[in-house]
Design a protein around this motif. Structure first.
Motif, PDB file in Angstrom:
ATOM      1  N   HIS A 129      91.347  27.628  90.252  1.00  0.00           N
ATOM      2  CA  HIS A 129      91.815  27.542  91.640  1.00  0.00           C
ATOM      3  C   HIS A 129      92.663  28.771  91.993  1.00  0.00           C
ATOM      4  CE1 HIS A 129      93.519  25.599  95.286  1.00  0.00           C
ATOM      5  NE2 HIS A 129      94.603  26.270  94.933  1.00  0.00           N
ATOM      6  N   GLU A 130      93.611  29.112  91.139  1.00  0.00           N
ATOM      7  CA  GLU A 130      94.501  30.243  91.430  1.00  0.00           C
ATOM      8  C   GLU A 130      93.727  31.564  91.429  1.00  0.00           C
ATOM      9  OE1 GLU A 130      97.523  30.096  92.604  1.00  0.00           O
ATOM     10  OE2 GLU A 130      97.432  27.925  92.506  1.00  0.00           O
ATOM     11  N   VAL A 131      92.819  31.726  90.475  1.00  0.00           N
ATOM     12  CA  VAL A 131      91.976  32.931  90.443  1.00  0.00           C
ATOM     13  C   VAL A 131      91.093  32.967  91.697  1.00  0.00           C
ATOM     14  CG1 VAL A 131      90.068  34.062  89.195  1.00  0.00           C
ATOM     15  CG2 VAL A 131      92.067  33.252  87.928  1.00  0.00           C
ATOM     16  N   GLY A 132      90.699  31.788  92.158  1.00  0.00           N
ATOM     17  CA  GLY A 132      89.920  31.686  93.403  1.00  0.00           C
ATOM     18  C   GLY A 132      90.661  32.295  94.581  1.00  0.00           C
ATOM     19  N   HIS A 133      91.970  32.010  94.678  1.00  0.00           N
ATOM     20  CA  HIS A 133      92.789  32.629  95.738  1.00  0.00           C
ATOM     21  C   HIS A 133      92.755  34.159  95.605  1.00  0.00           C
ATOM     22  CE1 HIS A 133      94.623  29.207  97.696  1.00  0.00           C
ATOM     23  NE2 HIS A 133      95.219  28.754  96.617  1.00  0.00           N
ATOM     24  N   ALA A 134      92.819  34.642  94.361  1.00  0.00           N
ATOM     25  CA  ALA A 134      92.886  36.096  94.137  1.00  0.00           C
ATOM     26  C   ALA A 134      91.568  36.782  94.484  1.00  0.00           C
ATOM     27  CB  ALA A 134      93.281  36.393  92.692  1.00  0.00           C
ATOM     28  N   PRO A 186     102.700  29.092 102.974  1.00  0.00           N
ATOM     29  CA  PRO A 186     101.629  28.382 102.272  1.00  0.00           C
ATOM     30  C   PRO A 186     100.256  28.906 102.667  1.00  0.00           C
ATOM     31  CG  PRO A 186     102.681  26.958 103.892  1.00  0.00           C
ATOM     32  CD  PRO A 186     103.405  28.256 103.932  1.00  0.00           C
ATOM     33  N   HIS A 187      99.313  28.738 101.753  1.00  0.00           N
ATOM     34  CA  HIS A 187      97.935  29.060 102.111  1.00  0.00           C
ATOM     35  C   HIS A 187      97.518  28.119 103.233  1.00  0.00           C
ATOM     36  CE1 HIS A 187      96.943  31.831  98.923  1.00  0.00           C
ATOM     37  NE2 HIS A 187      97.520  31.050  98.052  1.00  0.00           N
ATOM     38  N   SER A 188      96.571  28.578 104.027  1.00  0.00           N
ATOM     39  CA  SER A 188      96.071  27.700 105.075  1.00  0.00           C
ATOM     40  C   SER A 188      95.210  26.620 104.408  1.00  0.00           C
ATOM     41  CB  SER A 188      95.230  28.493 106.057  1.00  0.00           C
ATOM     42  OG  SER A 188      94.039  28.926 105.420  1.00  0.00           O
TER      43      SER A 188
HETATM   44 ZN   LIG Z   1      96.137  27.020  96.158  1.00  0.00          ZN
END
Ligand SMILES: [Zn+2]
Length: 267
Positions: A129-134, A186-188
């Motif tokens: 999930h976090e790598v997905g944001h990146a 926060p992320h949308s």
């Molecule tokens: Zn997130």
């Protein structure tokens, strides 16, 4: 409201000009990105070094081995989508249940999250999930929006400068990593669901059962209501990662497609 609509118009115009837009891996969404890749990478590297200076690094052998083991497999499948990554996985000693991935593949996992991730697959769900944001450059997208709101039009014309306080402010808001900063944009909702989608595919490609992502989010949600979880431990990550019916529903819908990815041989 007027500010939001002006922003939307500006974003649309920028996208029409085919400048400042990039395509998100896995989902194919077109997103606003006004931050030059080198600049974004540098912000990530600098923020990570600062975090390492300001937060104790865990010496727990089992925790470190698990994070390295899982991180390596997720990095392998994510690398084609983040070709300039300088992957690094660090376990931070903190009661807080938190994790992040900065631009450039710099990943931090807080020890407080590990009792909730429990298994390698649970951890793969979080790292995915976090790598997905990146890989989706969500930080750059938020930073681009923050710059636009701050009247960054002129700023962008004048060229990005790391030393410019407005750029620093936007970066702080967008990446919100330093515990010292104590605030975070926060992320949308869209970015959260997108990171879930990318993360699910990545964990499957890395060989983990994507159903474990749903199990993890349910455990995370339950931990919030448990008396044995000390106050303040999961609030911060929970505030940016609400576990709601929409999140679980999307993951369940994507599960069959993600399981297909599991069958693909490693590239
Ligand atoms: Zn997130």
């Amino acid at each position: 409201m007027w500010q939001a609509s002006i922003l939307t118009t500006c974003l649309a115009v920028l996208c029409l000009l085919a400048q400042g837009c990039s395509t998100v891996p896995v989902t194919g969404r077109r997103s606003l990105n006004l931050i030059p890749a080198g600049e974004e990478l540098q912000l990530g590297l600098t923020s990570f070094e600062e975090t390492k200076k300001g937060t104790p690094i865990s010496k727990n052998r089992a925790a470190n081995e698990q994070v390295q083991r899982v991180g390596k497999l997720v990095a392998q499948v994510a690398s084609p989508d983040l070709p300039n990554a300088q992957w690094e996985f660090v376990v931070f000693e903190s009661k807080e249940a938190n994790a992040f991935c900065l631009p450039g593949g710099k990943v931090g996992v807080y020890t407080g999250l590990l009792p909730i991730t429990r298994t390698d697959a649970g951890l793969a769900a979080v790292i995915g999930h976090e790598v997905g944001h990146a890989v989706a450059h969500h930080g750059a997208e938020r930073m681009s929006e923050a710059l636009m709101i701050q009247g960054g039009g002129e700023l962008l014309k004048a060229g990005m400068s790391k030393r410019d306080p407005k750029v620093q402010e936007a970066a702080a808001l967008a990446y919100g990593v330093g515990m010292k900063m104590g605030r975070e944009l926060p992320h949308s909702r869209q970015q959260e669901l997108e990171a879930d989608q990318i993360g699910l595919i990545y964990m499957a490609r890395a060989g983990y059962d994507p159903a474990e992502a749903i199990a993890f989010w349910k455990r995370f949600s339950e931990a919030n209501g448990q008396a044995k979880t000390p106050p303040g431990v999961i609030e911060r990550w929970l505030s940016t990662h609400p576990v709601n019916a929409e999140r679980i529903k999307q993951l369940e819908q994507l599960l069959p497609k993600a399981r297909e990815e599991m069958k693909k041989p490693a590239q």
